[in-house]
Write an enzyme that holds these catalytic residues in place. Structure first.
Site, PDB file in Angstrom:
ATOM      1  N   GLU A 263      -2.437   6.205  -3.394  1.00  0.00           N
ATOM      2  CA  GLU A 263      -1.638   5.025  -3.742  1.00  0.00           C
ATOM      3  C   GLU A 263      -0.465   5.378  -4.647  1.00  0.00           C
ATOM      4  O   GLU A 263       0.626   4.828  -4.507  1.00  0.00           O
ATOM      5  CB  GLU A 263      -2.508   3.946  -4.410  1.00  0.00           C
ATOM      6  CG  GLU A 263      -3.532   3.313  -3.477  1.00  0.00           C
ATOM      7  CD  GLU A 263      -2.883   2.572  -2.297  1.00  0.00           C
ATOM      8  OE1 GLU A 263      -1.719   2.149  -2.426  1.00  0.00           O
ATOM      9  OE2 GLU A 263      -3.536   2.452  -1.251  1.00  0.00           O
TER      10      GLU A 263
ATOM     11  N   TYR B 218      -0.693  -4.424  -7.387  1.00  0.00           N
ATOM     12  CA  TYR B 218      -0.916  -3.996  -6.010  1.00  0.00           C
ATOM     13  C   TYR B 218      -1.858  -2.780  -5.961  1.00  0.00           C
ATOM     14  O   TYR B 218      -2.851  -2.764  -5.233  1.00  0.00           O
ATOM     15  CB  TYR B 218       0.423  -3.652  -5.325  1.00  0.00           C
ATOM     16  CG  TYR B 218       0.216  -2.859  -4.073  1.00  0.00           C
ATOM     17  CD1 TYR B 218      -0.130  -3.501  -2.891  1.00  0.00           C
ATOM     18  CD2 TYR B 218       0.289  -1.465  -4.076  1.00  0.00           C
ATOM     19  CE1 TYR B 218      -0.385  -2.780  -1.739  1.00  0.00           C
ATOM     20  CE2 TYR B 218       0.036  -0.732  -2.934  1.00  0.00           C
ATOM     21  CZ  TYR B 218      -0.294  -1.396  -1.770  1.00  0.00           C
ATOM     22  OH  TYR B 218      -0.569  -0.681  -0.649  1.00  0.00           O
TER      23      TYR B 218
ATOM     24  N   ASP C 109       2.079  -6.442  -1.537  1.00  0.00           N
ATOM     25  CA  ASP C 109       3.273  -5.603  -1.681  1.00  0.00           C
ATOM     26  C   ASP C 109       4.355  -6.186  -0.774  1.00  0.00           C
ATOM     27  O   ASP C 109       4.200  -7.282  -0.221  1.00  0.00           O
ATOM     28  CB  ASP C 109       2.964  -4.136  -1.332  1.00  0.00           C
ATOM     29  CG  ASP C 109       2.653  -3.944   0.139  1.00  0.00           C
ATOM     30  OD1 ASP C 109       2.435  -4.955   0.850  1.00  0.00           O
ATOM     31  OD2 ASP C 109       2.631  -2.784   0.593  1.00  0.00           O
TER      32      ASP C 109
END
Ligand code: SF4
Length: 360
Positions: free
Chosen positions: A37, A120, A138
């Site tokens: 991520e 997020y 997002d």
């Protein structure tokens, strides 16, 4: 209800048609999910894949990452840009390793406290690693929801974010948030794409508000237009004997922690042909002291596009008669340059066929 229909059709599409393979899909190790991520913040999946593999190969656990020297980690990150992410990666790895006995945080709020982790990323880690019911929101998700539900509130306003975050939460499959979140992100990437969404074969088409009202190209709405700022650098690639002068950028600015040559930022794009006059400036004369130089070459203008700015640079290659004055720059052997992490713009210069044999 529309939210239920949206969720069911999305999950059905995911089960039948979504074949998007990514090495972190289905992974439950929070370290690897967090790593992927962070890499994917501001980076396309296609580019991030190789970096993810490289990091997992070099540092299979968060403790391995925590124990590695900064320079080695920055070198692996080289080319990905947004180096504050790399700094946060190092900070968090050491925090988890040293203060949390290697245990990655396992609640949404604790994950959110990690440096460089926003709502997020926290929702992604919480749902993928621990199955916690948090919806990811997002740009992809905002676009899909705006279009399908026909929401024209600008997505870059507090009002728009609140409205769409609430909607995202109502759509979430609480029984399997990981699968749902991944499906929605994939759907935004391959079907409801920013430009040219494939509405013709979209399973949501019959109830999609944007499609029915012919507003696909108008949604999502943004209130602000991004203003791009350009920056201009003159770089002096100064050779003394078998070395080249470099320094590490330490200021909170673009390319923090990366190496550069002797650089001089110009207030505006100048007459690039007049580069010899620029070398007469006090900024360079002070470094030169009593020495002099021979110009070996001058490059064309190199460009690097960052999200909010374009950086342009020209490189002047010099041979010095004496070492530079002061300690701002250090002279490294040419053979060592390839072990230093440079911004992409400088790497483009170093790797150009005309320079690589001499410098890299
Ligand atoms: Fe997106 Fe088009 Fe599908 Fe609507 S019909 S959800 S705009 S791809």
């Amino acid at each position: 209800m529309q939210t239920r229909y949206f969720r069911d059709v999305l999950l059905d599409w995911n089960a039948r048609e979504n074949t998007r393979q990514m090495p972190w899909k289905g992974v439950k190790d929070p370290y690897k999910i967090w790593l992927s991520e962070i890499i994917l913040q501001q980076t396309r999946v296609e580019q991030g894949l190789a970096y993810y593999e490289r990091f997992v190969g070099a540092f299979p656990t968060i403790s391995d990452l925590a124990a590695a020297p900064d320079d080695r980690i920055f070198k692996l990150w080289e080319g990905l840009g947004y180096y504050s992410r790399c700094k946060n990666l190092i900070h968090t790895a050491r925090l988890v390793s040293e203060e949390k006995m290697g245990q990655f945080p396992d609640t949404y709020n604790d994950i959110l406290e990690l440096k460089g982790v926003g709502s997020y990323t926290a929702a992604a880690i919480a749902s993928f690693a621990y199955g916690l019911p948090h919806a990811v929101v997002d740009g992809n998700v905002l676009r899909v929801l705006s279009r399908f539900f026909g929401i024209a509130t600008p997505i870059d306003t507090t009002e728009g974010k609140t409205e769409l975050t609430g909607l995202a939460d109502r759509c979430l499959d609480r029984g399997d948030p990981a699968t749902y979140n991944q499906a929605l992100m994939d759907f935004g990437a391959v079907v409801c794409k920013p430009a040219s969404p494939v509405c013709g074969s979209c399973p949501l088409q019959s109830r999609c508000a944007a499609f029915r009202q012919d507003k696909v190209a108008l949604l999502p709405v943004k209130s602000k237009r991004m203003v791009r700022k350009d920056r201009f650098f003159l770089y002096v690639v100064a050779e003394y004997q078998d070395g080249i002068y470099v320094r590490q950028r330490t200021a909170k600015d673009i390319w923090q922690h990366l190496f550069e040559f002797i650089g001089h930022e110009l207030p505006a794009e100048t007459d690039w042909e007049d580069y010899t006059a620029l070398l007469e400036g006090a900024w360079f004369r002070e470094l030169l002291g009593k020495g002099s130089y021979t110009i070996l070459g001058a490059s064309p203008v190199y460009r690097q596009l960052l999200t909010h700015r374009q950086v342009k640079a020209r490189f002047i290659h010099l041979k010095l008669t004496r070492p530079l004055v002061g300690e701002a720059f250090k002279c490294v052997q040419k053979g060592e340059l390839s072990s230093l992490a440079f911004p992409r713009l400088l790497n483009d210069y170093l790797r150009a066929p005309v320079h690589a044999p001499q410098l890299f």
